[in-house]
Write an enzyme that holds these catalytic residues in place. Structure first.
Site, mmCIF file in Angstrom:
data_model
loop_
_atom_site.group_PDB
_atom_site.id
_atom_site.type_symbol
_atom_site.label_atom_id
_atom_site.label_comp_id
_atom_site.label_asym_id
_atom_site.label_seq_id
_atom_site.Cartn_x
_atom_site.Cartn_y
_atom_site.Cartn_z
ATOM 1 N N ASP A 139 0.811 -1.217 0.000
ATOM 2 C CA ASP A 139 0.000 0.000 0.000
ATOM 3 C C ASP A 139 0.845 1.268 0.000
ATOM 4 O OD1 ASP A 139 0.896 -0.535 2.587
ATOM 5 O OD2 ASP A 139 -1.092 -0.971 3.371
ATOM 6 N N ASP A 170 -8.017 -2.400 13.921
ATOM 7 C CA ASP A 170 -9.379 -2.724 13.491
ATOM 8 C C ASP A 170 -9.414 -3.986 12.631
ATOM 9 O OD1 ASP A 170 -8.177 -1.853 11.179
ATOM 10 O OD2 ASP A 170 -9.618 -0.258 10.741
ATOM 11 N N HIS A 219 -7.478 -4.535 9.926
ATOM 12 C CA HIS A 219 -7.150 -4.382 8.495
ATOM 13 C C HIS A 219 -5.861 -5.107 8.138
ATOM 14 C CE1 HIS A 219 -5.013 -0.391 9.632
ATOM 15 N NE2 HIS A 219 -4.056 -1.229 9.273
ATOM 16 N N GLU A 241 -9.882 -2.081 4.932
ATOM 17 C CA GLU A 241 -10.540 -1.739 6.190
ATOM 18 C C GLU A 241 -11.840 -2.529 6.361
ATOM 19 O OE1 GLU A 241 -9.034 -0.067 8.354
ATOM 20 O OE2 GLU A 241 -8.200 1.828 7.666
HETATM 21 C C1 F6R Z 1 1.337 -1.405 6.125
HETATM 22 C C2 F6R Z 1 0.056 -2.093 6.198
HETATM 23 C C3 F6R Z 1 -0.760 -2.050 7.432
HETATM 24 C C4 F6R Z 1 0.026 -2.315 8.708
HETATM 25 C C5 F6R Z 1 -0.876 -2.226 9.932
HETATM 26 C C6 F6R Z 1 -0.114 -2.443 11.214
HETATM 27 O O1 F6R Z 1 1.920 -1.589 4.844
HETATM 28 O O2 F6R Z 1 -0.335 -2.668 5.242
HETATM 29 O O3 F6R Z 1 -1.793 -3.002 7.313
HETATM 30 O O4 F6R Z 1 0.601 -3.580 8.618
HETATM 31 O O5 F6R Z 1 -1.476 -0.965 9.963
HETATM 32 O O6 F6R Z 1 0.788 -1.405 11.385
HETATM 33 P P1 F6R Z 1 1.889 -1.434 12.547
HETATM 34 O O7 F6R Z 1 2.824 -2.525 12.204
HETATM 35 O O8 F6R Z 1 2.568 -0.083 12.462
HETATM 36 O O9 F6R Z 1 1.151 -1.657 13.801
#
Ligand code: F6R
Length: 236
Positions: A67, A136, A138, A143
Site C-alpha cells: 500500500d 481494526d 485491516h 478496512e
Molecule cells: C502497512 C500495512 C498495514 C500495517 C498495519 C499495522 O503496509 O499494510 O496493514 O501492517 O497498519 O501497522 P503497525 O505494524 O505499524 O502496527
C-alpha cells in the site's frame, strides 16, 4: 494455520526473518509481498544483517508492497516508498527496478490500480506475503466493510487507522485520509502468508481475527480460509 506466540518483538522479528530467508534461499527469484509500519522494521533489520553476513542474496528477488498513502510521493518521509528505501531496499542488493510500491501520486489512480494487479499476475502472484494487522483488523489497508473490493483500490482510512498512524506525523491532521491498497484477491492468492503482530494492544484483534468468526468486519479473519498462513505474535 499456524499461530506461534513468542515472548518479544525481537523473537517475532527473528522468526519472521528466518522464514523470509528460507523462502529466498529456496527460490532466489521469489516474489515477496512486503508491508510497512512498525511491525516489520525488526524483521527487515534481521534480513539486512543476514545479507551483510553474506547469507542472503536479493539480486533476483522482486518485491511488491501492499500500500501507499494517496497524495504522498516517494520523497515524502512518511510515504511507504520512502519507508521501504530506508528500512530495507537501500541496505540490500535488491534491484531498484524490481521493487514495486503503488504510486500515491499517479495522474490516473484507476489505471495505477489496474496496472498493479496486472503486474502481480504477470509475476505469477506472490510467493510469500508479509502482513501486519491494524487495530481494526485491516490487512494492507483493507478496512472493515460489509463487502470487500478485491483488486487494488483506493480506500478511505478508518478513523482508528488515522489515529494509530498519527504517531508518524507531526499531528493527526497531517495523516492522509486515503490510501491505495492491494486488495484481498492478491493477498489470498499468495502462496504463503506470514502475519506478524506484537504487544498487548494487538492481542485482542489477533484473537478476534484468528479464533473468531470469518467476517469482512475483521478483514484479517479471511486469512483463516487461506491454506498456508503463519501468524507470529510477540507478547511484548
Ligand atoms: C502497512 C500495512 C498495514 C500495517 C498495519 C499495522 O503496509 O499494510 O496493514 O501492517 O497498519 O501497522 P503497525 O505494524 O505499524 O502496527
Amino acid at each position: 494455520m499456524k499461530i506461534i506466540t513468542v515472548s518479544s518483538y525481537e523473537e517475532m522479528s527473528r522468526q519472521a526473518a528466518n522464514r523470509i530467508a528460507a523462502q529466498v534461499i529456496s527460490k532466489p527469484n521469489s516474489v515477496l509481498g512486503l508491508a510497512t509500519g512498525s511491525s516489520p522494521v525488526g524483521t527487515y533489520r534481521r534480513l539486512i544483517e543476514m545479507y551483510e553476513a553474506g547469507d542472503l542474496d536479493f539480486s533476483e528477488v522482486t518485491s511488491i508492497n501492499l500500500d501507499e498513502y494517496l497524495g504522498l510521493d516517494g520523497t515524502h518521509d512518511q510515504s511507504y516508498r520512502y519507508f521501504m528505501q530506508e528500512n530495507l531496499f537501500r541496505h540490500i542488493n535488491i534491484r531498484p527496478e524490481n521493487t514495486y510500491v503503488p504510486s500515491g501520486v499517479a495522474a490516473d489512480i484507476a489505471k495505477e490500480c489496474k496496472e498493479y494487479d496486472a503486474r502481480i499476475d504477470a509475476y505469477g502472484g506472490i510467493d510469500l506475503q508479509l502482513l501486519g494487522i491494524g487495530l481494526d483488523g485491516h490487512i494492507g489497508f483493507n478496512e472493515p466493510a460489509t463487502t470487500f473490493q478485491t483488486g487494488t483500490h483506493v480506500v478511505d482510512l478508518h478513523p482508528s487507522t488515522i489515529t494509530a498512524n498519527a504517531r508518524f506525523f507531526a499531528d493527526e491532521s497531517q495523516v492522509p485520509r486515503k490510501a491505495i491498497t492491494m486488495g484481498m484477491t492478491a493477498i489470498m492468492q499468495a502462496k504463503k502468508v506470514l502475519l506478524i503482530a506484537n504487544g498487548p494492544a494487538k492481542k485482542e484483534i489477533v484473537e478476534k481475527a484468528f479464533y473468531g468468526p470469518v467476517t469482512p468486519e475483521v478483514p484479517a479473519s479471511i486469512l483463516q480460509l487461506h491454506r498456508d498462513v503463519t501468524v507470529i505474535f510477540g507478547e511484548t
